[in-house]
Design an enzyme around this catalytic site. Structure first.
Site, PDB file in Angstrom:
ATOM      1  N   HIS A  43     -12.125  -5.059   9.306  1.00 52.32           N
ATOM      2  CA  HIS A  43     -12.637  -4.719   7.977  1.00 52.32           C
ATOM      3  C   HIS A  43     -13.830  -3.779   8.046  1.00 52.32           C
ATOM      4  O   HIS A  43     -14.601  -3.694   7.087  1.00 52.32           O
ATOM      5  CB  HIS A  43     -13.050  -5.991   7.214  1.00 52.32           C
ATOM      6  CG  HIS A  43     -11.899  -6.751   6.643  1.00 52.32           C
ATOM      7  ND1 HIS A  43     -11.052  -7.499   7.420  1.00 52.32           N
ATOM      8  CD2 HIS A  43     -11.435  -6.847   5.372  1.00 52.32           C
ATOM      9  CE1 HIS A  43     -10.124  -8.056   6.641  1.00 52.32           C
ATOM     10  NE2 HIS A  43     -10.341  -7.677   5.403  1.00 52.32           N
TER      11      HIS A  43
ATOM     12  N   GLU B  20       0.822  -1.213   0.000  1.00 49.99           N
ATOM     13  CA  GLU B  20       0.000   0.000   0.000  1.00 49.99           C
ATOM     14  C   GLU B  20       0.852   1.257   0.000  1.00 49.99           C
ATOM     15  O   GLU B  20       0.561   2.239  -0.682  1.00 49.99           O
ATOM     16  CB  GLU B  20      -0.955   0.011   1.198  1.00 49.99           C
ATOM     17  CG  GLU B  20      -2.142  -0.941   1.063  1.00 49.99           C
ATOM     18  CD  GLU B  20      -1.807  -2.386   1.368  1.00 49.99           C
ATOM     19  OE1 GLU B  20      -0.667  -2.656   1.818  1.00 49.99           O
ATOM     20  OE2 GLU B  20      -2.671  -3.267   1.164  1.00 49.99           O
TER      21      GLU B  20
END
Ligand SMILES: Cc1ncc(C[n+]2csc(CCOP(=O)(O)OP(=O)(O)O)c2C)c(N)n1
Ligand SMILES: [Mg+2]
Lengths: 361, 368
Positions: A144, A75
């Site tokens: 999440h 990322e």
């Protein structure tokens, strides 16, 4: 007191097509990739896989692997590479699968994207768009389910968008790409499957500076954004059944905030409920509430109410998750509290909601 | 697919020794694919070019020595990291780059900025926090920028510039421009995820990045062997599938030759290259550092390999540097720094009314 700047919900177009939020976003990407060679999409599984939420399905076939670029699970490197490419004249759209993973790129977003223009004394604007999914509600448990857009809205140098409607999903990307500075787009995971009408082309360019009044009303303002907009609209429906006219304001842009539209609404309704899926403490809802008390103290007939996520990592079990997130019943209850018992007596059960919890209703 | 090769570190010691001859510049450091520059290429190896390298290193050294004085006098504030001892790296590498190439730097960026050609006036004014500074007083010592010279900044997050370099290089690849993005970083950065993510990404996509690792044996107070499981950094970089080798970073000619051949290979489509520059900083990590973690004798031994002295000795031995010529260099350098300091002293400060400019491009105040 600022002028009333109510923007009515989208005017029904002559010819409209029904589409999903996901398709609208894909169409926006397709249009951007067609319109400008400098635009490319980069992220984990955006190509072969079609995007982890299916947003970019088919784009690899149309634009090829250079411009629909699958990145390794790095990322920080691919967000930073987006920044570098933007500095070198490209117009990258970087997709981070979800906000939860954006923490691994936070250094690049905060220390480079948001900072380079300033640190360089104006020499290095970063025309980068970063898209990511946010939010809870699908029983994915704590790691999440974060809603951290409020964190990003804290950062000077960024523009933060939260398209909540199909039209905004379709039309916010182009002006985001035209912005010379970094823009972060938060797409709530629960919205991808929602559908709505899209005006036929040529479509109006979405403006990124204004909140929108999605439903006009006179008694209380429900101020929200992103994945909470459908809940606020449902709450307004429920309130209407009790004769309460709720106005629903969709922030659309979380930074910079459109104080005029929010303030204008509250100046008319004299009551405000802020609905934010982020945690209550130090949240975007706290910021909005503070601004309303700073600028509209004498317009308010009741304390500002907030409906936020409970201060707990979002749990997996359905009933627990539901209890942790803002829900329609909790919004209705908060609106009732602003109106007071004389206007609308609250049914006994609703009054007992713990502060901070959205309440399962 | 990529030019993976065994890094050649033989003959390049990372232990201090006496000023040496052509050891570092000797053969065996060029990547397999690259065209090696002729050793006696007159344009490159001319006496004038070597003298220019010497003067460039001297310019960085004297500039920073003046900065120390100005720091003591509180004219310069904030964090300040000196490059003294490492001048050969920036000087040699930047000599091998073209105007079109890009440079990404760290907080220890004075040497990189000056070697890239940012005028001393603009750098000094930045250290003074003046409006004429190369970052208009927003950056200071650690954040020197010059977009016109494709100098993308001093980055004060260790390894934070690496992903940026990959992106600059990606843009060049996507638009078929044959340019090199050169990224400086330290041995400490080699422990960061951002380095490893970027090395993998650059090798995977064959990006035109020249990684220049300035291995000065310390990350602040932590010695290399105390922060790296394996201290042969070039060997480990080669594991990503890029050409990588170690260079005597105290020898500006060796640095230039290695950088030139690596840059040519990168430019020619050879993918990323990694150069481990074995060097040493003579001063403390920053102005705040009492330097308690190193043996004074170790520092003294490295100072015997001072890159400026080493080149001067060689040029004198060649008969291409006279005392008079060296004195002339010192005079020019000092004059330039005097002018830079005087200009910085006289330069206007940025007015507080402009505090919020450059937060967004529209030039409006930062709208929260
Ligand atoms: C991400 C990050 N962690 C820690 C620091 C604090 N810090 C600044 S310089 C430094 C040492 C870096 O060592 P190295 O990469 O070898 O570069 P050198 O200073 O030796 O040139 C540290 C730990 C930082 N700036 N950024
Ligand atoms: Mg070091």
């Amino acid at each position: 007191m600022t002028a009333v700047t109510a923007r009515p919900a989208t005017v029904p177009p002559a010819t409209a097509s029904r589409t999903t939020y996901r398709e609208a976003m894909r169409e926006a990407l397709r249009e951007a990739l067609r319109a400008d060679d400098r635009v490319f999409l980069m992220g984990e599984d955006v190509g072969r896989y079609g995007g982890c939420f299916g947003v970019s399905l088919g784009l690899l076939e149309e634009f090829g692997p250079e411009r629909v670029r699958d990145a390794p699970l790095s990322e920080s490197a691919f967000v930073g590479a987006g920044i570098g490419a933007a500095l070198a004249g490209m117009r990258p759209v970087v997709e981070i699968m979800t906000v939860n993973f954006s923490l691994l790129a936070l250094d690049q977003i905060l220390n480079n994207a948001a900072t380079l223009l300033h640190m360089s004394g104006g020499q290095l604007p970063v025309p980068l768009v970063v898209r990511m999914t946010t939010g809870a509600g699908r029983q994915l448990a704590a790691q999440h389910s974060h809603s951290l857009e409020g964190w990003y809205a804290h950062i000077p140098g960024l523009r933060v968008l939260a398209p909540a409607t199909v039209a905004d999903a379709r039309h916010m990307l182009a002006p985001a790409l035209a912005d010379p500075d970094p823009v972060i787009i938060f797409e709530h995971g629960a919205l991808y499957g929602t559908s709505g009408d899209l005006p036929a082309d040529p479509a109006p360019a979405a403006d990124l500076d204004h909140a929108a009044v999605r439903r006009p009303g006179t008694d209380v303002s429900l101020v929200t954004y992103g994945g909470s907009l459908p809940k606020a609209l449902a709450a307004a429906d429920a309130l209407a059944e009790h004769g309460v006219s709720a106005e629903v304001v969709d922030l659309r842009t979380l930074r910079p905030l459109d104080d005029a539209t929010v303030g204008g609404s509250v100046a008319r309704t004299h009551r405000a409920v802020v609905v934010d899926e982020g945690w209550r403490t130090g949240s975007l809802s706290a910021e909005i509430s503070a601004r309303l008390t700073e600028r509209h103290f004498y317009d308010l007939d009741a304390p500002v109410e907030r409906v936020c996520s409970a201060e707990v990592p979002v749990p997996y079990a359905h009933r627990l998750e539901e209890a942790a997130l803002p829900q329609v019943a909790g919004i209705v209850a908060a609106a009732r509290r602003t109106l007071g018992p004389d206007v609308l007596p609250a049914p006994g059960a609703d009054g007992a909601q713990a502060p901070g919890a959205g309440g399962a209703g | 697919m990529s030019t993976t090769r065994t890094p050649r570190t033989t003959g390049i010691s990372h232990t201090p020794g006496p000023a040496h001859g052509a050891r570092g510049a000797s053969g065996g450091t060029a990547p397999a694919r690259s065209r090696r520059p002729a050793r006696d290429d007159p344009a490159r190896r001319s006496a004038a070019h070597r003298a220019a390298l010497l003067e460039s290193m001297l310019g960085v050294r004297r500039f920073e020595e003046r900065c120390v004085e100005l720091y003591s006098a509180a004219r310069i504030r904030g964090f300040m990291h000196l490059y003294i001892g490492e001048e050969a790296v920036a000087t040699g590498v930047c000599a091998a780059l073209t105007e079109d190439d890009a440079v990404v730097s760290t907080y220890r960026d004075h040497g990189h900025a000056l070697a890239r050609g940012i005028p001393a006036e603009a750098v000094m004014a930045e250290m003074f926090g003046r409006a004429t500074g190369c970052s208009r007083g927003r950056g200071g010592s650690m954040h020197l920028f010059d977009a016109s010279r494709r100098f993308y900044g001093g980055n004060a997050i260790v390894a934070g510039g690496l992903p940026l370099a990959a992106g600059l290089a990606l843009a060049d690849r996507m638009t078929s421009r044959s340019r090199v993005t050169c990224c400086f970083f330290g041995d400490g950065a080699f422990a960061e995820g951002e380095f490893h993510e970027t090395a993998n990404l650059a090798a995977l996509w064959r990006l035109p990045v020249l990684f220049v690792c300035e291995n000065n044996l310390y990350a602040m107070g932590t010695a290399l062997a105390r922060h790296q499981a394996r201290t042969d950094l070039a060997l480990r970089a080669a594991g990503y599938g890029m050409a990588a080798w170690a260079v005597d970073g105290m020898d500006v000619l060796a640095v230039e030759e290695a950088a030139r051949s690596a840059a040519e290979s990168v430019r020619g489509g050879g993918g990323p290259h990694f150069l481990e520059m074995r060097t040493y900083r003579f001063r403390a990590h920053s102005m705040y550092d009492p330097d308690r973690y190193r043996d004074k004798a170790e520092i003294a031994r490295w100072k015997e390999r001072d890159p400026i002295d080493a080149l001067a000795v060689r040029l004198r031995a060649d008969g291409t540097l006279t005392d008079r010529a060296f004195a002339g260099m010192e005079r020019r350098v000092a004059g330039g720094i005097d002018r830079a300091v005087a200009a910085a002293e006289a330069a206007p400060e940025e007015p507080p009314e402009d505090l919020l400019t450059y937060v967004t491009s529209s030039g409006e105040a930062s709208r929260p």
